[in-house]
Structure formats: C-alpha cells, structure tokens
Enzyme design. Structure first.
Site, PDB file in Angstrom:
ATOM      1  N   LYS A 201       0.841  -1.198   0.000  1.00 24.61           N
ATOM      2  CA  LYS A 201       0.000   0.000   0.000  1.00 24.61           C
ATOM      3  C   LYS A 201       0.881   1.256   0.000  1.00 24.61           C
ATOM      4  O   LYS A 201       0.687   2.166  -0.787  1.00 24.61           O
ATOM      5  CB  LYS A 201      -0.920  -0.023   1.230  1.00 24.61           C
ATOM      6  CG  LYS A 201      -1.825   1.180   1.310  1.00 24.61           C
ATOM      7  CD  LYS A 201      -2.772   1.091   2.486  1.00 24.61           C
ATOM      8  CE  LYS A 201      -3.531   2.395   2.640  1.00 24.61           C
ATOM      9  NZ  LYS A 201      -4.393   2.421   3.808  1.00 24.61           N
ATOM     10  N   GLU A 207      10.774  -4.670   4.137  1.00 21.07           N
ATOM     11  CA  GLU A 207      10.852  -6.082   3.751  1.00 21.07           C
ATOM     12  C   GLU A 207      10.451  -6.251   2.280  1.00 21.07           C
ATOM     13  O   GLU A 207      11.116  -6.953   1.509  1.00 21.07           O
ATOM     14  CB  GLU A 207       9.903  -6.935   4.613  1.00 21.07           C
ATOM     15  CG  GLU A 207      10.277  -7.042   6.072  1.00 21.07           C
ATOM     16  CD  GLU A 207       9.680  -5.918   6.916  1.00 21.07           C
ATOM     17  OE1 GLU A 207       9.353  -4.841   6.363  1.00 21.07           O
ATOM     18  OE2 GLU A 207       9.571  -6.115   8.129  1.00 21.07           O
ATOM     19  N   GLY A 259      -4.750  -1.721   5.002  1.00 23.34           N
ATOM     20  CA  GLY A 259      -3.917  -2.840   4.543  1.00 23.34           C
ATOM     21  C   GLY A 259      -4.537  -4.191   4.865  1.00 23.34           C
ATOM     22  O   GLY A 259      -4.631  -5.079   4.021  1.00 23.34           O
ATOM     23  N   ARG A 260      -4.985  -4.354   6.110  1.00 26.57           N
ATOM     24  CA  ARG A 260      -5.515  -5.667   6.525  1.00 26.57           C
ATOM     25  C   ARG A 260      -6.938  -5.898   6.038  1.00 26.57           C
ATOM     26  O   ARG A 260      -7.526  -6.942   6.312  1.00 26.57           O
ATOM     27  CB  ARG A 260      -5.399  -5.827   8.047  1.00 26.57           C
ATOM     28  CG  ARG A 260      -5.987  -4.674   8.835  1.00 26.57           C
ATOM     29  CD  ARG A 260      -5.540  -4.701  10.299  1.00 26.57           C
ATOM     30  NE  ARG A 260      -5.983  -3.522  11.030  1.00 26.57           N
ATOM     31  CZ  ARG A 260      -5.315  -2.387  11.098  1.00 26.57           C
ATOM     32  NH1 ARG A 260      -4.167  -2.252  10.461  1.00 26.57           N
ATOM     33  NH2 ARG A 260      -5.776  -1.363  11.798  1.00 26.57           N
ATOM     34  N   GLU A 345      -4.091  -6.234  15.061  1.00 24.42           N
ATOM     35  CA  GLU A 345      -3.604  -4.939  14.564  1.00 24.42           C
ATOM     36  C   GLU A 345      -4.740  -3.908  14.620  1.00 24.42           C
ATOM     37  O   GLU A 345      -4.499  -2.724  14.817  1.00 24.42           O
ATOM     38  CB  GLU A 345      -3.054  -5.075  13.137  1.00 24.42           C
ATOM     39  CG  GLU A 345      -2.165  -3.906  12.742  1.00 24.42           C
ATOM     40  CD  GLU A 345      -1.343  -4.148  11.485  1.00 24.42           C
ATOM     41  OE1 GLU A 345      -0.164  -4.510  11.591  1.00 24.42           O
ATOM     42  OE2 GLU A 345      -1.880  -3.968  10.386  1.00 24.42           O
ATOM     43  N   HIS A 376      -3.710 -32.038  18.763  1.00 24.06           N
ATOM     44  CA  HIS A 376      -2.550 -32.812  19.193  1.00 24.06           C
ATOM     45  C   HIS A 376      -1.399 -31.899  19.591  1.00 24.06           C
ATOM     46  O   HIS A 376      -0.252 -32.336  19.674  1.00 24.06           O
ATOM     47  CB  HIS A 376      -2.127 -33.773  18.070  1.00 24.06           C
ATOM     48  CG  HIS A 376      -3.254 -34.693  17.698  1.00 24.06           C
ATOM     49  ND1 HIS A 376      -3.511 -35.854  18.390  1.00 24.06           N
ATOM     50  CD2 HIS A 376      -4.234 -34.574  16.776  1.00 24.06           C
ATOM     51  CE1 HIS A 376      -4.591 -36.438  17.878  1.00 24.06           C
ATOM     52  NE2 HIS A 376      -5.047 -35.666  16.897  1.00 24.06           N
ATOM     53  N   LYS A 502       9.955  -0.143  13.711  1.00 22.78           N
ATOM     54  CA  LYS A 502      10.533   0.119  12.378  1.00 22.78           C
ATOM     55  C   LYS A 502      11.626   1.190  12.493  1.00 22.78           C
ATOM     56  O   LYS A 502      12.692   1.072  11.890  1.00 22.78           O
ATOM     57  CB  LYS A 502       9.454   0.627  11.410  1.00 22.78           C
ATOM     58  CG  LYS A 502       8.428  -0.408  11.008  1.00 22.78           C
ATOM     59  CD  LYS A 502       7.482   0.190   9.986  1.00 22.78           C
ATOM     60  CE  LYS A 502       6.286  -0.690   9.710  1.00 22.78           C
ATOM     61  NZ  LYS A 502       5.276  -0.066   8.882  1.00 22.78           N
TER      62      LYS A 502
HETATM   63  O1  F6P Z   1       3.736  -2.684   9.621  1.00 26.95           O
HETATM   64  C1  F6P Z   1       2.386  -2.940   9.587  1.00 26.95           C
HETATM   65  C2  F6P Z   1       1.828  -2.674   8.225  1.00 26.95           C
HETATM   66  O2  F6P Z   1       1.742  -1.316   8.001  1.00 26.95           O
HETATM   67  C3  F6P Z   1       0.476  -3.341   8.054  1.00 26.95           C
HETATM   68  O3  F6P Z   1      -0.549  -2.589   8.562  1.00 26.95           O
HETATM   69  C4  F6P Z   1       0.437  -3.550   6.592  1.00 26.95           C
HETATM   70  O4  F6P Z   1      -0.523  -4.490   6.240  1.00 26.95           O
HETATM   71  C5  F6P Z   1       1.839  -4.004   6.325  1.00 26.95           C
HETATM   72  O5  F6P Z   1       2.632  -3.242   7.208  1.00 26.95           O
HETATM   73  C6  F6P Z   1       2.327  -3.836   4.916  1.00 26.95           C
HETATM   74  O6  F6P Z   1       2.268  -2.505   4.509  1.00 26.95           O
HETATM   75  P1  F6P Z   1       2.357  -2.113   2.987  1.00 26.95           P
HETATM   76  O7  F6P Z   1       1.200  -2.701   2.284  1.00 26.95           O
HETATM   77  O8  F6P Z   1       2.335  -0.606   2.968  1.00 26.95           O
HETATM   78  O9  F6P Z   1       3.654  -2.647   2.453  1.00 26.95           O
END
Ligand code: F6P
Length: 534
Positions: A201, A207, A259-260, A345, A376, A502
C-alpha cells in the site's frame, strides 16, 4: 449511557460465572434458536457461550448504548471513521456489485472501483490466455507475490483456500526479509515465465522493497534489460513509487482501504491471475452478502454483532484474555494468521478515540491452528489448563469434492462438546473402576482425568467451502472487529504500534554497519548487537 450498560454487562457476567453453560439450555428452552442464526451461507451457533439469556440481553443493550447502528451507518456512508488518519474506511465498496454508489468523505468512489476490477479482469485473462507475455515472448507460468502483512496474508489465505490441485498458473509468496524465504519461493522457477507482483500500500515497507530488489536482480540476470518491466507489476496506493521502482504496470487502490482489509482490491491480483476472474467475483459476492446482512439484520440476529458481543462478554465480563481459532479444514489453515493481523492490529489498542484510556481489556490474544492438528498440540491446555480460552470452531461439511469430511467435523463437534460438558469426578472414578483399576489407583488418577468443562466456544458452520462462503466468512470477522472497536470506542483502523520498532530497526542497521552499538542503546541490546557483529 454506555457506562450503565457496561456495569450491567459485568454484573450479568459475574452471575453467569456461577452457573454452567449446559444448565442454561434447561433454564432457557429457546436458547438454541435465540443464539443461532444463518447469514450469507454461514450458520453461527453462539449457544455454547457462557452467557445466560440475561447476559445475552445485557450484551445487546451495551451494543445499543454504544450506538453500533449509528457507527455502522457512518462506516458505510464513508465518513472519516479512521479519526487519527482522517480517512474513510470503505472496504465494503470494493465488493459491492456494479452500480453501487459509495462515497469516501463525500467523493464518489464506486466508478473507480469498477474500473480497476475491469482492468484486473482483462489483464488476468490476457495473461492466462498467453496474450500478455514476458520479455522473451513466453507465457507466464508462475506469479511471485511479494508483500507482507495485509499485502500478503489475505491473498495467501485465498490461494490456500481455493487453489486447484493442478493450477494453470502457479502462485508463490514471499514475505519475510529472511533471504531463505525468497530462495524457497524462487526454487525451480524460470525467470522467463515468472511475473513478479509487488504489493505494498505504502510502497515503502522495508521487507517488501528488499525482496522486490532481490527478485529484480534474479530476473535481470536472465532477461533482456528492455523487457524487464514486463515482469514487474505494482499494486499500491502510491503508483508513482511503483513506477519509479520499475514496474511496467500498476494497479492502484485508495487510502480508504486499510492494509488488513485490502484483499478485496487489486492486492489479490495474483489470485485473480492464478484462479481466474469468476472465483474471485464469487468471493466478492459472498462478502457483499455478509455486508447486506450486517446492514439489515436486527442486532439480536446480526452475525458480526453477536460474534463481537460474545468476545466482549468473554474479555471484559469474564476476564478471558485469549481466544483460539480452529478451522477444521486444511484449506483454511491460514485463517488463524489472517485473523491475528485483522483483530490484533485493528483492536490491539488501549486509548479511546479521544485519547483517554479505555480502562478495560480490549483485543485478546488470538491464536490457532487448523483442526485436527491443533488437538494434538495445544488443546490439552484448552481442556484442562488454568486459564479459560474460548474457541471459535470453523466447521466445513465437505472440504473436498469427492470425500465427505465426516471424521473432520465429528472431531470438531466432539471438541466443542468436551469443552462444554467436561467430565466430573464421579464419572472419571466410575470409568477407572470399570477399566479394572483398584480403588487406590482410581483415587490417585481421578484428579488427572477430571475435566471441569464449562469452557465456551462458538461454531461457524458452512456446508462447503466455496469462494462465496470464504468471502462471507472473512467479511463476518471484519465486521466483528469493527463492532468491537465501536464498543471499546477505539480506532480499529490505524496501527501506530508497529512504527516504533521500524524506526529503531533503522537505527540498529546503522550501528550494525559501524560494527559498534551507539552509546544510547540499553545494555542488553548493545550486548546482543556486539555478539551479532563480532
Ligand atoms: O507494519 C504494519 C503494516 O503497516 C500493516 O498494517 C500492513 O498491512 C503491512 O505493514 C504492509 O504494509 P504495505 O502494504 O504498505 O507494504
């Protein structure tokens, strides 16, 4: 007034703690019909929860006192319900049928949603039929989905739930910053037939950007430079950043998609390519059915509202700080991880919308594993542990087209039954004696073989796992999360809590490059850093 309603809910819960769930069925002969309902292809059974009829009514009164209906209307009207970011929250607009009239902060959005859907559909079809090819003219056979958190968990869940056993186009996911994740995702792939979709987003997530660069290097090694952009698609709310990265094409979504909550958007483009458009449309339709139910059903027969109230009853009335999710379907094995982000979250907060402390427990710890595997592993604690952990059983009548899932659902029903009914000392003693134990031996073993029971659970049942029921299930939990946020008076749509880590990670990367911890680091972190850089 909410505070009176809260006091009454707490008082009702204290009374209910003195009686057993099982006895509530005798006390209230209508319990089953009162506490079960059908919505959007799902059957919800909340009759194994701890609340009595009075407790149930107190929870409903709390929902009314907190104006759940008014806040629901504000959400669907596209008001700025995400107050800290001044944004509307309109994921329902993404799954509404063509012709809907959603507005975000007054601005019409439905035409744009439909345009992006049409673009996704056309692109996916072109790719599946080989009309859209890679740099060397070969048809794409694999999509590499790069993203993390909300840009990963939803599409992964969809893919695991709906993937054919022998897909036309394969889908691989990479999320972790650990290079091993990328190495595993790329293993056996041919760069000429691999399309990378970078989903972020913000298009700033460390990452995802590192993984996108690694994928770019892997593709660039094998492909002509001028064709590289054909292998990179960006899905983002910041299209200019995706273009600057080198994506040949971008699919956009707006900041009113959290995002979620974004799996209904182009974030799931990889699934659309790999599954085809029809299943995805059916997935959207199932969620739209749940939206309609959420909007129209009275609170006492409203699935997301009742699911949220059961949670609040457990967390705030009975002080239960965790909930387990047990989907009895291999295809739903990713559901616990998805719900962990969705709920923790969204509602892992401790201040109200106005910044004052909530002053009570909010989101519980959510964890789980697919059944029967979880039985289990950690179910021992659920049955005999000192903490009571409510469970959501997600049961699918038929998980596989050919074979009935009787063993699977029989286990799920048995677990829910065992949690509620338990086994008392007299029963344990009688069983031991019947198996030939001596009186002394029986006496020694009875405490170990006794189950207190009276442990609550919810059952969500679907006859089949289809794209529709999957969409309805996810929308059910989304709205449940929203209703809880309304009742706790928190903003379910920001996530400031993930920011601090972060920022500190960036500072630590600088220290790692210098090979020396900065003086302001605490002794433990400094020592660990020295060990890692030595
Ligand atoms: O660090 C949390 C977060 O901002 C989430 O809310 C989000 O889903 C995820 O990182 C990934 O963010 P992006 O879609 O901006 O890469």
């Amino acid at each position: 007034m909410p505070h009176v309603a809260w006091t009454e809910l707490e008082a009702a819960a204290r009374r209910d703690a003195l009686s057993r769930i099982q006895d509530q069925f005798t006390a209230d002969p209508d319990r089953l019909s009162r506490m079960t309902l059908d919505a959007a292809g799902l059957h919800l059974d909340l009759s194994k929860q701890s609340w009595s009829r009075a407790g149930f009514e107190a929870a409903l009164a709390l929902a009314r006192a907190c104006d759940v209906e008014g806040r629901r209307a504000a959400l669907f009207a596209g008001e700025a319900v995400n107050l800290t970011e001044g944004r509307a929250v309109l994921h329902p607009a993404l799954r509404a049928p063509d012709g809907a009239q959603f507005r975000a902060l007054g601005e019409p959005v439905s035409a744009e949603v439909e345009a992006v859907r049409a673009e996704m559909k056309a692109y996916a079809q072109a790719l599946r039929y080989g009309n859209e090819t890679g740099a060397t003219g070969r048809r794409f056979e694999t999509v590499l989905h790069i993203g993390i958190g909300g840009s990963d968990l939803g599409p992964r869940l969809i893919w695991d739930a709906l993937r054919p056993l022998d897909p036309d186009v394969d889908l691989r996911f990479v999320a972790n910053i650990d290079p091993r994740d990328m190495a595993e995702a790329l293993a056996g792939l041919d760069p000429e037939t691999t399309l990378a979709i970078v989903v972020s987003k913000s298009f700033t997530t460390q990452e995802t950007l590192l993984n996108a660069q690694a994928a770019k290097a892997w593709l660039a090694d094998a492909l002509p430079a001028e064709g590289l952009a054909k292998h990179f698609i960006g899905v983002t709310a910041a299209p200019e950043k995706a273009q600057a990265f080198g994506c040949g094409r971008t699919f956009a979504f707006r900041d009113w998609v959290g995002g979620r909550y974004s799996l209904w958007s182009a974030v799931s483009l990889s699934c659309v390519i790999a599954l085809g458009w029809e299943p995805f449309q059916a997935f959207l339709d199932g969620a739209a059915d749940m939206d309609r139910h959420f909007l129209e059903a009275p609170l006492e027969k409203n699935a997301p509202v009742l699911l949220a109230l059961a949670e609040i009853y457990n967390v705030d009335g009975l002080l239960r700080g965790a909930r387990s999710v047990a989907p009895y379907a291999h295809a739903l094995r990713r559901l616990p991880a998805f719900l962990q982000q969705l709920e923790m979250e969204s509602n892992g907060k401790q201040v109200r919308q106005d910044g004052s402390p909530v002053g009570r427990q909010t989101c519980p710890v959510v964890f789980g594993e697919p059944g029967a595997n979880g039985q289990h592993a950690f179910f021992q604690q659920l049955h005999q542990g000192s903490q009571v952990v409510p469970v959501d059983f997600i049961i699918v009548g038929r998980t596989c087209d050919k074979t009935p899932s009787t063993y699977l659902w029989a286990n799920a029903l048995a677990q829910a039954q065992a949690l509620m009914v338990g086994k008392n000392e007299a029963q344990a003693h009688a069983e031991l004696m019947a198996s030939g134990a001596s009186e002394a031996e029986a006496g020694r073993l009875v405490p170990h073989k006794t189950f207190s029971g009276d442990r609550p659970s919810t059952t969500v049942l679907m006859k089949r796992l289809t794209p529709q029921t999957l969409g309805a299930l996810i929308a059910l939990y989304e709205h449940k999360t929203f209703v809880e946020g309304v009742i706790w008076d928190i903003n379910s749509f920001d996530q400031w809590g993930v920011e601090l880590g972060k920022v500190l990670a960036k500072a630590l990367l600088k220290d790692a490059a210098k090979g020396e911890p900065s003086p302001e680091l605490d002794p433990s972190t400094a020592d660990l850093l020295r060990r890692l850089t030595a």
